[in-house]
Motif scaffolding. Structure first.
Motif, short mmCIF file in Angstrom:
data_model
loop_
_atom_site.label_atom_id
_atom_site.label_comp_id
_atom_site.label_asym_id
_atom_site.label_seq_id
_atom_site.Cartn_x
_atom_site.Cartn_y
_atom_site.Cartn_z
N MET A 140 0.83 -1.21 0.00
CA MET A 140 0.00 0.00 0.00
C MET A 140 0.87 1.26 0.00
O MET A 140 0.65 2.17 -0.78
CB MET A 140 -0.88 -0.02 1.25
CG MET A 140 -1.89 1.08 1.33
SD MET A 140 -3.19 0.83 0.11
CE MET A 140 -3.77 2.50 -0.08
N CYS A 141 1.81 1.28 0.88
CA CYS A 141 2.68 2.46 0.98
C CYS A 141 3.82 2.11 1.95
O CYS A 141 3.85 1.03 2.49
CB CYS A 141 1.92 3.68 1.48
SG CYS A 141 1.15 3.45 3.08
N ARG A 142 4.69 3.07 2.17
CA ARG A 142 5.73 2.82 3.17
C ARG A 142 5.12 3.00 4.55
O ARG A 142 4.11 3.70 4.72
CB ARG A 142 6.91 3.78 2.97
CG ARG A 142 6.59 5.22 3.31
CD ARG A 142 7.87 6.02 3.57
NE ARG A 142 7.59 7.43 3.77
CZ ARG A 142 7.16 7.95 4.92
NH1 ARG A 142 6.93 7.16 5.96
NH2 ARG A 142 6.93 9.25 5.04
N GLY A 143 5.74 2.36 5.53
CA GLY A 143 5.33 2.57 6.91
C GLY A 143 6.31 3.52 7.58
O GLY A 143 7.04 4.26 6.91
N MET A 144 6.34 3.48 8.91
CA MET A 144 7.23 4.40 9.62
C MET A 144 8.67 3.91 9.67
O MET A 144 9.57 4.65 10.07
CB MET A 144 6.70 4.63 11.04
CG MET A 144 5.42 5.43 11.07
SD MET A 144 5.06 6.10 12.70
CE MET A 144 4.17 4.77 13.43
N GLY A 145 8.86 2.65 9.34
CA GLY A 145 10.22 2.11 9.28
C GLY A 145 10.88 1.90 10.63
O GLY A 145 12.10 1.79 10.71
N LEU A 146 10.08 1.81 11.67
CA LEU A 146 10.66 1.59 13.00
C LEU A 146 11.03 0.12 13.22
O LEU A 146 11.81 -0.19 14.11
CB LEU A 146 9.68 2.04 14.09
CG LEU A 146 9.27 3.53 14.02
CD1 LEU A 146 8.29 3.86 15.13
CD2 LEU A 146 10.50 4.42 14.12
N LEU A 147 10.45 -0.76 12.44
CA LEU A 147 10.77 -2.18 12.53
C LEU A 147 11.10 -2.69 11.13
O LEU A 147 10.29 -3.37 10.49
CB LEU A 147 9.59 -2.96 13.12
CG LEU A 147 9.28 -2.70 14.58
CD1 LEU A 147 7.94 -3.30 14.96
CD2 LEU A 147 10.39 -3.30 15.47
N PRO A 148 12.27 -2.34 10.62
CA PRO A 148 12.59 -2.74 9.25
C PRO A 148 12.75 -4.25 9.12
O PRO A 148 13.07 -4.94 10.10
CB PRO A 148 13.91 -2.02 8.98
CG PRO A 148 14.49 -1.73 10.31
CD PRO A 148 13.35 -1.59 11.26
#
Lengths: 314, 378
Positions: free
Chosen positions: A237-245
């Protein structure tokens, strides 16, 4: 281990049995107040009385959804641009789905194919690499659409957005820990992004379930193989916050995935590899300290051969 | 013979009390695999099973069971079937159509009621039943001033439980809308599917024609009424998404013809169609044999088949395998697909009735007007 690494407590759906109270109590979050982001509940945002009954920490909802609605009502130019962006995103998603369907058919067929192993292995690898390339292309296109909007309505320059954003920064400063509920993951991510909150949470302890957990990953992968109209292939859908790559989270996997179809599971795993595809069902919990997994309960990860394995903590 | 029936009649002459007890412990009709046995108890000269199933005799005779006041007949009904029927009891030269006295399951329609036989494997879908968890949408009346018919017509409008004036909604137009509410539990279905996030919350215009056999038979006036009277009236009153792909029109039987005809006459007004057991009669040569009421339908369908255009981007069609219209419906599928229509067709082991149409609504609505289940992770 860095003792200042923030905690990330990830849970599955809180129905039929809620485990947030017990999971939170034993996870080192302390007893301080927790800020709540329940924007994924949309109109029901802020209705946290039941949740408060489960958690000992005092809870306070940040009301992202309602503030966005008020902002849209007051600033029609922003609202029109937002709608227009959403239309472009929908169109992008439609075209991606169109191409994805064909690549998934081909990839499934190669996974099921029988014959000379070395020939098949090369074709499988290539089919998977085409899928990954499409996913990456789609993510880039999505980000371009967002970037165009963000340039026109920069959270630092657009007066109303900047005011709200500053208010949220101030509100966030009152909490060491945040709770992000499940619900509509697209609405949630859009609201986090609108106010720039997605850039503010990297040092916060976060407890989140379902959609709330999905937005912490670097990519948000939508999936549901049990819709009334039949199976649907997972979509980025889209990128997330990237806190848990490196993790793709799959809430309510038992209800949404056809887990016994080993070809589907295998393809899912290979497509998103090297990320680990991890299920979060009712009763599951994962506790990360920074990027290190400290606790794991009832969570499973997909394997290359189409099965599931229990996720084990370090 | 059905095993339970065989067990009863094996006795030389079961007495009244034994038959009473036998009836009390069983559900009727008796279902044994694909054999379905209908039982009538009473005095009669003859008894017939009357069901309107293409491929079966419309009147299947019962046999009297010697030494009892029981009559029985058995038909082969494939797994998953659901049929509606009555008994015709002939006595002293009089014929009477009655519901099956031993079967409490009844379906209603504008002409009355029929008994329902649920064959092995059929279960009423739970999403058609009232769900106390599902919030209830509301119904309100609205007057539509029709320049086409030169009168004011009252319609019903369904608003979803989550309705907000500052949101915009897709529009669904339902032919025979009040009948859909009464006989196909449409409101319950809409409430439930929205609650389950399987269907997008929609505003529904439920229209009911005073002369459906005429107006729904491919009548240009009706198509104009939809586009020139109804749509503007709905847009003026309710917050609608002003786009063809957010407009769906549906109907069953002649209502299906009306929906297809309106979309064909006014292409690019309706993005999607839901057509259930459409009365899509046509003739390749010679006269059709469906009676004069079908004359305008056949004229329209023949013209449509000649010049189908592209009435909508997406069409969901359903039809019962046990109705004579299955041939016409099946033949329309490749015709529409060849024009690039994204089409889904669902067949059911059922006939031309409201509960068949009710049972197909979930798959149709969730495909044409998909809800956010895909994006919601509770």
């Amino acid at each position: 281990m860095n003792s200042k690494d923030p905690l990330r407590l990830l849970l599955g759906p809180q129905r039929p049995v809620a485990n947030i109270g017990s999971a939170l109590a034993g996870s080192g979050f302390g007893g301080g107040p927790i800020g709540v982001i329940s924007a994924a509940w949309q109109e029901a945002e802020g209705d946290i009385s039941v949740l408060q009954g489960l958690v000992e920490n005092p809870l306070s909802d940040l009301r992202l959804y309602q503030k966005a609605e008020a902002l849209f009502a007051a600033d029609t130019r922003l609202h029109d641009a937002y709608r227009s962006r959403q239309e472009r995103l929908k169109e992008q998603q439609r075209l991606y789905r169109l191409r994805l369907r064909q690549l998934m058919i081909a990839a499934r067929a190669t996974l099921r194919a029988e014959g000379e192993p070395s020939v098949i292995a090369a074709e499988r690898r290539h089919a998977i690499s085409q899928l990954r390339a499409l996913d990456q292309h789609h993510l880039r296109q999505i980000e371009k659409i967002h970037a165009r909007f963000d340039t026109a309505f920069n959270v630092d320059c657009h007066t109303a957005l900047a005011e709200h954003s500053a208010a949220f920064v101030e509100a966030l400063s009152r909490f060491d820990s945040l709770l992000i509920t499940g619900g509509n993951v697209v609405v949630l991510m859009n609201r986090l992004r609108l106010f720039g909150i997605d850039q503010q949470l990297d040092r916060k302890n976060i407890v989140a379930w379902s959609a709330g957990a999905m937005v912490l990953c670097d990519r948000i992968v939508l999936f549901h193989e049990r819709l009334p109209q039949g199976r649907r292939d997972a979509e980025i859908m889209c990128r997330g916050m990237g806190l848990l790559p490196g993790i793709v989270l799959l809430p309510d996997a038992r209800g949404r995935l056809r887990s016994r179809d080993s070809h589907r599971v295998s393809l899912f795993d290979r497509r998103f590899s090297p990320a680990s595809c991890i299920t979060l069902d009712n009763g599951s919990h994962l506790l990360f300290e920074g990027k290190t997994l400290r606790e794991s309960e009832a969570a499973r990860r997909m394997t290359r051969n189409g099965k599931f394995k229990r996720v084990r903590a370090a | 013979m059905n095993p339970a029936l065989r067990k009863l009649v094996r006795k030389a002459a079961p007495d009244r009390a034994e038959i009473d007890a036998w009836i009390k412990e069983l559900d009727f009709p008796l279902v044994d695999g694909t054999d379905v046995t209908f039982v009538f108890r009473g005095t009669a000269d003859a008894v017939y099973l009357r069901c309107w199933i293409a491929g079966l005799d419309t009147a299947q005779p019962f046999q009297a069971l010697a030494g009892t006041d029981l009559w029985a007949t058995t038909i082969d009904l494939p797994k998953g079937s659901r049929i509606e029927y009555k008994f015709e009891v002939v006595s002293n030269g009089n014929k009477e159509l009655i519901l099956d006295p031993l079967n409490d399951i009844v379906a209603h329609d504008p002409f009355g009621a029929n008994s329902v036989c649920q064959a092995s494997g059929y279960e009423r879908p739970e999403w058609t039943l009232h769900d106390p968890q599902a919030r209830s949408g509301s119904l309100e009346s609205q007057k539509v001033e029709s320049s086409v018919f030169r009168e004011s017509r009252e319609i019903q409008v369904y608003l979803p439980a989550t309705f907000r004036k500052n949101r915009r909604y897709p529009l669904l137009v339902v032919h025979d809308g009040v009948d859909y509410l009464r006989y196909a539990d449409l409101k319950i279905v809409l409430d439930n599917l929205a609650h389950r996030l399987e269907m997008h919350p929609v505003i529904v215009a439920l229209i009911q024609s005073p002369d459906r056999l005429k107006e729904y038979s491919g009548d240009d006036r009706h198509a104009r009424y939809l586009v020139e009277d109804l749509l503007p009236s709905m847009s003026d009153t309710f917050p609608l998404v002003d786009s063809p792909d957010s407009r769906c029109v549906m109907g069953a039987s002649f209502g299906g013809v009306a929906a297809l005809h309106a979309a064909w006459r006014y292409p690019e007004h309706f993005g999607s169609l839901l057509l259930q057991s459409g009365s899509f009669a046509f003739s390749d040569i010679g006269r059709h044999r469906r009676g004069p009421v079908f004359d305008p339908v056949v004229r329209f369908m023949n013209e449509f088949r000649e010049h189908p255009g592209r009435p909508a981007d997406r069409i969901f069609m359903s039809c019962g395998m046990y109705e004579s219209l299955i041939y016409e419906n099946r033949s329309l599928v490749p015709h529409l697909q060849s024009k690039g229509v994204d089409l889904r067709f669902e067949e059911a082991r059922d006939a031309h009735n409201w509960e068949n149409w009710r049972d197909r609504l979930r798959i149709g609505f969730s495909w044409l007007l998909p809800g956010p289940a895909w994006m919601v992770y509770e």
